[in-house]
Write an enzyme that holds these catalytic residues in place. Structure first.
Site, short mmCIF file in Angstrom:
data_model
loop_
_atom_site.label_atom_id
_atom_site.label_comp_id
_atom_site.label_asym_id
_atom_site.label_seq_id
_atom_site.Cartn_x
_atom_site.Cartn_y
_atom_site.Cartn_z
N GLY A 172 -42.98 -36.59 46.40
CA GLY A 172 -43.86 -35.78 47.22
C GLY A 172 -44.34 -34.57 46.47
O GLY A 172 -43.81 -34.23 45.39
N GLU A 173 -45.34 -33.91 47.00
CA GLU A 173 -45.87 -32.72 46.36
C GLU A 173 -44.85 -31.59 46.42
O GLU A 173 -43.89 -31.61 47.21
CB GLU A 173 -47.17 -32.29 47.05
N ALA A 174 -45.06 -30.57 45.59
CA ALA A 174 -44.20 -29.40 45.61
C ALA A 174 -44.24 -28.76 46.99
O ALA A 174 -45.30 -28.59 47.58
CB ALA A 174 -44.66 -28.40 44.55
N GLY A 175 -43.07 -28.43 47.52
CA GLY A 175 -43.00 -27.82 48.83
C GLY A 175 -42.96 -28.78 49.99
O GLY A 175 -42.97 -28.37 51.15
N SER A 176 -42.91 -30.09 49.70
CA SER A 176 -42.89 -31.08 50.78
C SER A 176 -41.50 -31.26 51.38
O SER A 176 -41.35 -31.96 52.40
CB SER A 176 -43.42 -32.43 50.27
N GLY A 177 -40.48 -30.67 50.76
CA GLY A 177 -39.14 -30.74 51.33
C GLY A 177 -38.23 -31.80 50.74
O GLY A 177 -37.26 -32.21 51.39
N LYS A 178 -38.48 -32.23 49.50
CA LYS A 178 -37.66 -33.28 48.89
C LYS A 178 -36.21 -32.84 48.73
O LYS A 178 -35.29 -33.58 49.08
CB LYS A 178 -38.25 -33.64 47.51
N HIS B 296 -41.16 -37.70 38.73
CA HIS B 296 -40.80 -36.48 39.45
C HIS B 296 -40.33 -36.84 40.85
O HIS B 296 -41.04 -37.55 41.59
CB HIS B 296 -42.01 -35.55 39.54
N GLU C 192 -31.71 -28.52 42.89
CA GLU C 192 -32.36 -27.22 43.08
C GLU C 192 -33.01 -27.18 44.46
O GLU C 192 -33.82 -28.05 44.80
CB GLU C 192 -33.41 -26.97 41.99
N ARG D 215 -50.09 -49.00 63.15
CA ARG D 215 -48.92 -48.48 63.83
C ARG D 215 -47.79 -49.50 63.85
O ARG D 215 -46.61 -49.13 63.93
CB ARG D 215 -49.28 -48.07 65.26
N ASP E 231 -35.25 -33.91 40.34
CA ASP E 231 -36.41 -33.38 39.60
C ASP E 231 -36.99 -34.34 38.57
O ASP E 231 -38.19 -34.61 38.60
CB ASP E 231 -36.06 -32.05 38.92
#
Length: 317
Positions: free
Chosen positions: A159-165, A144, A208, A252, A183
Site C-alpha cells: 500500500g501507499e505510504a500512510g495506508s496503515g501497513k 515494498h 517500524e 460486490r 519494509d
C-alpha cells in the site's frame, strides 16, 4: 532487480565448513565469478562431474575422473588438462581427499584456476554445490511492504505510504500471526512457481510504526512471533477509497481480486479499501482464509451464483 553473481572465494567461504574444503591451487583466482546470465543460454550445468565437452561451472573430479586422466598418454593427458583449464571453470573440486595430480595443480596455479579438495563423496558435493549455486543465482527482487505468515501461508501487505501497513501488521502480530520482514522483503524464485520471501539481515526482527519508531518484534512478542522465510502466496493491497461510485452487481460478489506479476509469476492479489471503522486485521484474516478456500477449489461467490441460477430456473415456468 540486479544481476546476481558469486565469486569463487565467496563460494569457498560459504561452503568451506559444510563441505570441509581446502584450497590446493589457483588461489589468485578467487575473484573469478559467474552470474545468472552465464547459465541462461548454455547447455552446461552449474556443477557436475568432469566434462570436457560441455564443461560445468564447477567441475567435480571423483575417482573415475582421476582414473580417466591417469589412463591417458602424456600428450593427450596434457591436452585434456589444458582443455579443462581453457573452459575457465569457477573451480575444480577433488573428492574424498584424493591426491591431486601435480600436472593438474601446476596448470591450476599457472592459470589462476581455483582448485579445491574435500573429504566428501562426489554426490554430496554435487548436491550441495548445485543447490547453493542455484539458490544464490536465482532471480530475486525487493518489494515494498510487510511480509507476514498468516494461517501458515506467506502474505505480503502492500500500500501507499500512510495506508496503515505497519499498524495492521502490529495488530496481526497481537492476534498470533508472525512477521517475516518489514519494509523491504526480498523474494527469490527458488522453483518455477515458487517465490521465497526473506528479510534482509539489517532489518531482521524489526518493525517500524509511525509514532512508536522501530520495534523489536522478537523481544516484544517472543521467538514464535518472527519467521526467517516464507513462500509468497498472496498479496493484500491497502488502498485509499477514491471518489467513485460504490461497486455493485458482480463486483460486490467476487470482491476486488486480481493478480500481480512478480518475477514473471502471477501472484493472487486482494485489494482492501482503507476506511474509518473498518477492522483491517479481521478483513486481512478473512482475505487469507478466502484465498486458502479458493486454492482448494471452493469459491463462495461461484457457489452463490450457481444457487441463484438454480433458483431462477426452478421459478421459470
Amino acid at each position: 532487480m540486479g544481476t546476481t553473481r558469486i565469486t569463487a572465494r565467496e563460494l569457498f567461504d560459504q561452503l568451506q565448513d559444510k563441505l570441509v574444503l581446502r584450497w590446493l591451487g589457483g588461489q589468485k583466482g578467487g575473484n573469478r565469478e559467474i552470474d545468472a546470465g552465464d547459465t541462461n543460454a548454455r547447455r552446461p550445468s552449474l556443477a557436475g562431474y568432469l566434462n570436457v565437452i560441455y564443461p560445468n561451472k564447477v567441475q567435480i573430479l571423483g575417482s573415475e575422473e582421476l582414473a580417466w586422466l591417469d589412463s591417458l598418454e602424456p600428450q593427450p593427458r596434457a591436452g585434456a588438462i589444458q582443455k579443462i583449464i581453457r573452459a575457465r571453470p569457477l573451480a575444480l573440486v577433488i573428492t574424498k581427499n584424493q591426491s591431486c595430480p601435480e600436472d593438474l595443480r601446476g596448470a591450476a596455479n599457472e592459470s589462476d584456476t581455483p582448485l579445491w579438495v574435500s573429504n566428501k563423496r562426489g554426490h554430496e558435493l554435487l548436491n550441495f554445490i548445485s543447490y547453493h549455486l542455484a539458490l544464490t543465482l536465482a532471480p530475486s527482487v525487493t518489494l515494498h511492504g510487510v511480509f507476514m505468515e498468516l494461517y501458515s501461508i506467506g502474505v505480503l501487505i502492500t500500500g501507499e505510504a500512510g495506508s496503515g501497513k505497519s499498524e495492521l501488521a502490529l495488530e496481526l502480530l497481537s492476534r498470533g500471526h508472525r512477521l517475516v520482514a518489514d519494509d523491504a522483503p526480498e523474494f527469490t524464485q527458488v522453483a518455477p512457481d515458487v517465490l521465497d520471501g526473506a528479510c534482509p539481515e539489517l532489518l531482521q526482527d524489526l518493525l517500524e510504526v509511525r509514532g512508536l519508531g522501530v520495534l523489536n518484534i522478537r523481544e516484544m512478542f517472543g521467538d514464535t512471533a518472527v519467521k526467517r522465510s516464507k513462500y509468497l502466496r498472496l498479496i493484500v493491497h491497502l488502498t485509499k477509497p477514491m471518489n467513485e461510485p460504490n461497486p455493485h452487481g458482480y463486483e460486490r460478489l467476487i470482491g476486488d481480486s486480481g493478480t500481480r506479476n512478480v518475477l514473471d509469476l502471477e501472484v493472487p492479489l486482494i485489494t482492501l479499501p482503507v476506511m474509518p471503522g473498518r477492522n483491517l486485521a479481521v478483513l486481512t484474516e478473512a482475505a487469507t482464509r478466502l484465498h486458502i478456500l479458493r486454492t482448494k477449489g471452493i469459491d463462495p461467490a461461484a457457489i452463490f451464483i450457481a444457487r441463484h441460477s438454480n433458483l431462477l430456473q426452478r421459478r421459470t415456468p
